[in-house]
Design an enzyme around this catalytic site. Structure first.
Site, PDB file in Angstrom:
ATOM      1  N   ARG A 107      25.156  41.407 -26.359  1.00  0.00           N
ATOM      2  CA  ARG A 107      24.948  42.792 -26.808  1.00  0.00           C
ATOM      3  C   ARG A 107      26.249  43.517 -26.529  1.00  0.00           C
ATOM      4  NH1 ARG A 107      20.012  46.896 -25.807  1.00  0.00           N
ATOM      5  NH2 ARG A 107      19.275  45.549 -27.490  1.00  0.00           N
ATOM      6  N   HIS A 134      21.224  45.066 -35.708  1.00  0.00           N
ATOM      7  CA  HIS A 134      20.328  44.579 -34.645  1.00  0.00           C
ATOM      8  C   HIS A 134      19.355  43.571 -35.272  1.00  0.00           C
ATOM      9  CE1 HIS A 134      18.319  44.307 -30.950  1.00  0.00           C
ATOM     10  NE2 HIS A 134      17.769  45.504 -30.852  1.00  0.00           N
ATOM     11  N   GLN A 137      15.852  42.359 -33.620  1.00  0.00           N
ATOM     12  CA  GLN A 137      14.782  43.347 -33.677  1.00  0.00           C
ATOM     13  C   GLN A 137      14.019  43.246 -34.996  1.00  0.00           C
ATOM     14  OE1 GLN A 137      13.782  45.777 -31.290  1.00  0.00           O
ATOM     15  NE2 GLN A 137      12.053  45.774 -32.695  1.00  0.00           N
ATOM     16  N   ASP A 225      13.680  55.601 -35.306  1.00  0.00           N
ATOM     17  CA  ASP A 225      14.392  55.173 -34.093  1.00  0.00           C
ATOM     18  C   ASP A 225      14.917  56.426 -33.418  1.00  0.00           C
ATOM     19  OD1 ASP A 225      15.563  53.627 -32.138  1.00  0.00           O
ATOM     20  OD2 ASP A 225      17.060  52.695 -33.438  1.00  0.00           O
ATOM     21  N   CYS A 266      11.588  50.502 -32.639  1.00  0.00           N
ATOM     22  CA  CYS A 266      12.099  49.366 -31.857  1.00  0.00           C
ATOM     23  C   CYS A 266      12.041  49.625 -30.361  1.00  0.00           C
ATOM     24  CB  CYS A 266      13.509  49.019 -32.300  1.00  0.00           C
ATOM     25  SG  CYS A 266      14.744  50.255 -31.886  1.00  0.00           S
ATOM     26  N   ARG A 294       9.495  40.299 -30.031  1.00  0.00           N
ATOM     27  CA  ARG A 294      10.906  39.980 -29.726  1.00  0.00           C
ATOM     28  C   ARG A 294      10.966  38.615 -29.053  1.00  0.00           C
ATOM     29  NH1 ARG A 294      14.696  44.014 -29.190  1.00  0.00           N
ATOM     30  NH2 ARG A 294      16.107  42.238 -28.963  1.00  0.00           N
TER      31      ARG A 294
HETATM   32  N1   CP Z   1      14.771  47.478 -28.980  1.00  0.00           N
HETATM   33  C1   CP Z   1      15.674  47.036 -28.077  1.00  0.00           C
HETATM   34  O1   CP Z   1      16.639  46.336 -28.425  1.00  0.00           O
HETATM   35  O2   CP Z   1      15.382  47.374 -26.795  1.00  0.00           O
HETATM   36  P1   CP Z   1      16.397  47.278 -25.565  1.00  0.00           P
HETATM   37  O3   CP Z   1      17.569  48.178 -25.865  1.00  0.00           O
HETATM   38  O4   CP Z   1      15.607  47.707 -24.379  1.00  0.00           O
HETATM   39  O5   CP Z   1      16.852  45.837 -25.456  1.00  0.00           O
END
Ligand code: CP
Length: 308
Positions: A107, A134, A137, A225, A266, A294
């Site tokens: 990430r 992403h 997700q 979001d 998400c 997930r």
């Molecule tokens: N939706 C998501 O990626 O959550 P986090 O940022 O908690 O990993």
């Protein structure tokens, strides 16, 4: 060996097979304890590096748990504690990590970091979120929609709010899974034009509609979001709230979609900003199923990456 870098960079057949596999693994686990191993242990003896340059709850826990359920081990690394961005090139980091671990999930902020890592790694690299996309997700989101409502092909998905990285991956998915996509939000926060063009080139009906009430008419799925993403400066917060207030998902907006429409987010959600408590906790919401999926979707992604 496969990298999982983005939805539009993975074939539609592979994406579909990953989701079929995810569903099979989810069903096979039944209601056994979270920490109990899967019957099959395809990652036995494998080490997976999970690198986080940004905070995470779902991505961190679901990847870590998924690897463990499949018999592997993880190293959770924060970018700040590594040499990333402290002089050593990403390419050299990729070469070094490839000598130690069997797979890398990262990430990060800049997409260029992900791409350079993937170019020079000799083990699979998974995109756990960048400022632009992403994909993990959205795999979970498609899985969740289809568990509740059947095939997403031909359905109408409406995104309300900021055309951010999650929105971008939904646009990619529209092309690969064959659903229509409507964005409703203020023009400065439109999704990237290149992603809209890519989806249209794949035959997706992409609509940009400024009026949220018009946008959600006939919607099968309504998604939003947070209004301020992790990479946005705090100084943008007030401006974003002013720009996006009219795009809050509330009972009135939800009622303008189809009666059986689903609501997704998400997470993390900022309740009473982009979505009200009534919608988050209401009958249309499947946000916690998304979060659970997930785990299952990413387990199938990891197996696909390793050819297992
Ligand atoms: N939706 C998501 O990626 O959550 P986090 O940022 O908690 O990993």
């Amino acid at each position: 060996m496969n990298h999982f870098l983005d939805i539009h960079k993975t074939s539609a057949d592979d994406l579909r097979n990953i989701l079929i596999h995810a569903r099979e693994m989810k069903i096979a686990r039944g209601d056994r304890a979270k920490g109990a191993p899967d019957d099959s242990q395809p990652l036995a003896g494998k080490m997976v590096a999970l690198i986080f340059e940004k905070p995470s709850t779902r991505t961190r826990v679901s990847f870590d748990l998924g690897v463990r359920q499949m018999g592997g081990q993880t190293m959770v690394l924060s970018g700040a504690e590594m040499q990333l961005g402290h002089g050593e090139t990403i390419a050299d980091t990729a070469r070094v990590l490839s000598r130690y671990v069997d797979m890398i999930m990262i990430r990060t902020y800049e997409e260029a970091v992900l791409l350079e890592l993937a170019e020079h790694a000799t083990v699979p690299v998974i995109n756990g979120l960048t400022n632009r996309t992403h994909p993990c997700q959205i795999m979970a989101d498609i899985m969740t929609y289809e568990e509740h409502r059947g095939p997403i092909r031909g359905r109408k998905v409406v995104w309300s709010g900021d055309g951010n990285n999650v929105c971008a991956s939904f646009l990619h998915a529209a092309g690969q899974f064959g659903f229509n996509f409507t964005f409703t939000g203020p023009e400065p926060l439109d999704p990237e034009a290149v992603f809209v063009a890519q989806a249209r080139a794949q035959g997706v009906e992409v609509t940009i509609e400024r009026d949220p009430m018009l946008a959600v008419a006939g919607a099968d799925l309504l998604v939003t979001d947070t209004w301020v993403s992790m990479h946005d400066s705090q100084s943008t917060r007030e401006r974003r709230h002013n720009q996006l207030r009219g795009y809050q998902v509330n009972d009135r907006l939800m009622a303008a979609a189809k009666p059986d429409a689903l609501f997704m987010h998400c997470l993390p959600a900022h309740r009473e900003d982009e979505v009200t408590n009534a919608v988050m906790d209401g009958p249309h919401s499947v946000v916690f199923d998304e979060a659970e999926n997930r785990l299952h979707a990413q387990k199938a992604v990891m197996r696909w990456c390793l050819g297992l």
